[in-house]
Design an enzyme around this catalytic site. Structure first.
Site, PDB file in Angstrom:
ATOM      1  N   HIS A   1      19.711  11.478  20.961  1.00 43.89           N
ATOM      2  CA  HIS A   1      19.970  10.449  19.959  1.00 43.89           C
ATOM      3  C   HIS A   1      18.690   9.804  19.443  1.00 43.89           C
ATOM      4  O   HIS A   1      18.655   9.325  18.312  1.00 43.89           O
ATOM      5  CB  HIS A   1      20.898   9.367  20.529  1.00 43.89           C
ATOM      6  N   GLY A   2      17.678   9.743  20.253  1.00 42.93           N
ATOM      7  CA  GLY A   2      16.451   9.116  19.770  1.00 42.93           C
ATOM      8  C   GLY A   2      15.309   9.300  20.743  1.00 42.93           C
ATOM      9  O   GLY A   2      15.512   9.408  21.957  1.00 42.93           O
TER      10      GLY A   2
END
Lengths: 462, 396
Positions: A315-316
């Site tokens: 996600h990041g």
């Protein structure tokens, strides 16, 4: 191009007209997808082209010898690592080789996953290579799901690609168009009416920091619904776009906030990613013969935590995402261990614990970094407030705000009632020009309304 | 075949009408409930045609303003961004404040505007004192003068304050009269107010029966407001929208060449066109002030006061502006210096913007409070001058 813009509606109208009038349906959608992605810019387009060509070439080698899978996966995930994680990874290694802001190529996380899953499926005998480069390119590029999923498998999408290029008739004729337009309208409503309206409150609370616990809980609650409406809205539009062109894409959300365990929540949230992680990360890790039989449960639990940690990292590129993912994994292990050794609590306790845990851990997802998340959480649990964002004045002592928060939950419940076979049957029954124009008309009116603030889809940045 | 075609056409039209009705009802429902503070709605359309200035607020229009900050607005009975009031006033003094969007302050509730705050402060000392807001978004020097002449003097004010954003005198739009009043060079070689917009197709439509129907629809239909909003921003506006939000830079910028163009204008009289424009602007205001025995204060803003490196340049510029204005019988106030004296260098930026855009854009509630207090001082100082003028008139 963003789905919540008027120019995308014009683009879609032109593509739809061409799709209806001309016989080369697959080619039309491929050309449209190329135009759609070209709008992202030259760098992203060249990268996408390179990834397509590399994967197209390697699929034949993978069919002959599965060992060719490893170099192509290294190349694919190398691209992902370079374009998405280079600054983070260099920082972890103590190097400042890469600095500054990185702009992640549009949709790279999604299409790399889709292509990798395809190649792995070939080695497992669950997919067949595309002989035709245009068909392969379309498998990767379809504008309905290119940017943020759903992540499609070959067995779901491949035959549909072939059907389009072979000129076979659409399933159910054009009757899916009404349903598709309805889904597009639902998704746009979630995005424009709900997610974008919540966004300014969330932005303020997370930027300025919550002033007290009430503001902190409000921020977390609103963010949970913002990201849900934003991403599930996008996914509804994606599935709707597919249906308009006779393509069935996978559902990605199933009202996740009704879940009564974290495992269930992840089976309902971003379902295609969860399935990808289950099939290509968790199961290989869990089934690996690393330990003896009596420790297999521990290995499963370890695999679960590691899988969710990787989910967080996907996600990041930041420690806050890693912590977020790890916490999800630990919560799953906790839930499974509880179910194994302890009596099950009442449903409402399970629901509250699951939703509460998800809200609290989302702070790691939304905060700029670990430090900000820690500050936010300390305020959430009443250990002083470091920020300045207060609960907005509603003129009724906060009652309207509480009512609004529960209204969001009620909308979630309402959505669950809408997403039924009965609704689909009703839509098929009443499908016709009137219904389609009604859906399209409301959609256009929503798009005509100028935006007070620019809020791109949250998952576009992944 | 014809029957099928008609059926299809009927279904198409029915679908369009139904979609429009659904949207209209939806927006009306949002506007009628507290949902209006959160959910999207079309923005209020405030302006209509005006023969003197090109455009102005229409009277008694209400709706939500969404730009920068969500506010429920209602224009006054006189067609101003103001509270309702009688055009004739009693013995208590009345001041008018003319300016652009900075004074109009659509981004805050009316009681929080600088002008309303100034009125409350003055009323505390002088019961019944009034301060009327004649702010108008996008108004330029020629519009200020035209608005003072027409709508301003109609209010029989005792004092007028014109808040002037200083770079407007250098803007090429100052001489453009195609949409609203501008300064154009006349046969005598001087600049005079010009009303070229009156012959434009847009103005002619807005003042026609069709225009009146259009404004009626704007006031009663949310769908019409959606169309109007979209017309204003452009059909493909999102295409060019920046992908990320502008961020607030806590450090203000002090480039070495800042204020050079203003100094060239006010000290050296260059360029000649702008110089002539300044002459016309000052001349017209001075004539209005003299002929109505009304003190007019020009309050300038936009002359960066936070840069120590520019202090000498700034002092020279301010001195030149003051001399020019006072020679013509106008009063001068350096608003930027007054704000700086109140809030300090680091306190100026936080007076602007809201939420995620704090530091950017128009004045927020706190900014309006600070400017309101300054306006009250400025008006309060000008009132005795007016009384002195009246007394000398009576004794004369």
């Amino acid at each position: 191009m963003s789905y919540d813009s008027l120019y995308f509606a014009f683009f879609l109208a032109i593509v739809w007209l061409a799709f209806q009038l001309l016989p080369w349906r697959g080619w039309i959608l491929l050309a449209a997808s190329i135009v759609f992605y070209a709008a992202a810019g030259l760098r992203d387009s060249i990268l996408a082209a390179v990834v397509i060509l590399v994967n197209y070439g390697f699929q034949f080698a993978v069919v002959r010898d599965r060992r060719w899978l490893y170099p192509v996966l290294i190349i694919d995930f190398g691209f992902l690592a370079y374009f998405k994680y280079r600054v983070f990874l260099a920082g972890v290694a103590g190097s400042n080789l890469f600095t500054g802001e990185i702009v992640i190529p549009l949709g790279i996380s999604f299409y790399i996953f889709q292509l990798s899953a395809f190649l792995i499926d070939i080695t497992r005998g669950r997919a067949q290579p595309f002989v035709s480069l245009p068909r392969f390119a379309f498998f990767k590029l379809f504008f309905g799901q290119l940017i943020a999923g759903p992540i499609m498998r070959w067995r779901q999408f491949g035959p549909q690609v072939d059907r389009l290029f072979d000129g076979e008739p659409l399933p159910r004729g054009h009757r899916m168009a009404g349903l598709g337009l309805g889904l597009c309208l639902l998704g746009l409503t979630k995005k424009i009416v709900l997610a974008d309206s919540i966004a300014p409150f969330v932005d303020t609370i997370f930027r300025d920091g919550p002033w007290n616990a009430a503001a902190a809980w409000l921020g977390a609650w609103l963010f949970a619904f913002q990201i849900y409406f934003d991403f599930s809205g996008y996914c509804d539009i994606a599935v709707g776009l597919g249906l308009i062109f006779g393509i069935l894409l996978s559902r990605n959300f199933d009202t996740p906030f009704r879940a009564i365990s974290i495992q269930e929540l992840w089976q309902r949230w971003h379902m295609t990613l969860t399935r990808f992680l289950r099939d290509y990360v968790f199961l290989p890790l869990a089934d690996m013969r690393l330990v003896g039989r009596r420790y297999r449960v521990a290995q499963h639990f370890g695999a679960m935590v590691l899988t969710m940690t990787l989910c967080g990292l996907w996600h990041g590129a930041g420690w806050n995402f890693i912590v977020w993912g790890t916490l999800q994994g630990l919560a799953m292990v906790f839930g499974l261990a509880w179910a194994r050794y302890l009596p099950s609590p009442p449903t409402w306790v399970n629901w509250t614990a699951t939703f509460g845990f998800f809200l609290v851990t989302l702070v790691f997802f939304r905060a700029a970094n670990l430090g900000s998340a820690a500050d936010y959480l300390s305020t959430t649990f009443g250990f002083g407030g470091t920020g300045s964002a207060r609960v907005p004045e509603d003129g009724a002592g906060g009652l309207w705000i509480i009512a609004g928060c529960f209204a969001l939950l009620a909308l979630h419940w309402l959505e669950a009632q809408l997403f039924t076979r009965r609704t689909v049957r009703l839509l098929f029954r009443f499908d016709g020009l009137f219904l389609r124009v009604l859906f399209a008309g409301i959609t256009i009116w929503l798009l005509l309304l100028p935006k007070a603030q620019n809020n791109p889809f949250i998952y576009f940045r992944f | 075949m014809w029957r099928l075609a008609f059926r299809r056409l009927g279904a198409l039209l029915a679908g369009l009408v139904a979609a429009t009705l659904v949207i209209e009802l939806g927006f009306q429902l949002i506007l009628a409930t507290p949902l209006r503070w959160v959910l999207p709605v079309p923005q209020i359309a405030l302006y209509g045609p005006d023969a003197d200035t090109g455009y102005r607020h229409r009277a008694n229009v209400s709706g939500l303003w969404l730009t920068e900050h969500r506010v429920f607005l209602r224009t006054s009975n006189l067609g101003l961004r103001d509270r309702d009031r009688d055009i004739v006033h009693g013995n208590a003094p009345r001041a008018i404040v003319i300016g652009d969007s900075f004074i109009e302050a659509l981004q805050v509730d009316w009681p929080e505007t600088a002008v309303a705050i100034a009125e409350r402060i003055l009323e505390h000392d002088i019961p019944g004192a009034e301060v009327v807001n004649l702010g108008l978004s996008g108004a330029r020097p020629a519009v200020h003068v035209a608005r003072l002449q027409s709508q301003g003097l109609a209010l029989t004010p005792d004092v007028a304050v014109v808040v002037l954003t200083i770079d407007q005198l250098l803007s090429p739009l100052a001489t453009d009269d195609s949409e609203f009043t501008g300064y154009r060079r006349a046969a005598d070689g001087k600049f005079h107010l010009s009303y070229g917009f009156r012959s434009s197709p847009g103005y002619r439509f807005r003042t026609s029966l069709g225009g009146r129907i259009f404004y009626w629809l704007l006031d009663h239909s949310q769908v019409m407001r959606v169309i109007n909003d979209r017309k204003n921003v452009g059909l493909l506006a999102e295409w060019s929208q920046p992908p990320t939000r502008q961020t607030f830079d806590t450090a203000w910028h002090c480039p070495a060449d800042a204020l050079d163009s203003e100094i060239a204008l006010w000290v050296d009289g260059k360029p000649a066109v702008a110089r002539a424009l300044v002459d016309a602007f000052i001349r017209d205001l001075a004539v209005i002030g003299r002929s109505n025995r009304m003190p007019i204060t020009i309050a300038t803003r936009g002359i960066e006061a936070r840069c120590p490196a520019l202090a000498a340049k700034r002092a020279a510029l301010i001195d030149a502006i003051r001399t020019r204005l006072e020679t013509a019988g106008l009063r001068f106030i350096d608003l930027d210096a007054r704000v700086l004296a109140r809030v300090g260098r680091n306190g100026v930026a936080p007076l602007h913007g809201f939420g995620a855009d704090l530091g950017l854009g128009h004045l927020n509630v706190e900014g309006n409070r600070v400017f309101g207090e300054i306006l009250a001082e400025v008006i309060g100082a000008a009132l005795p001058q007016r009384r002195a003028a009246c007394q000398s008139l009576r004794s004369g």
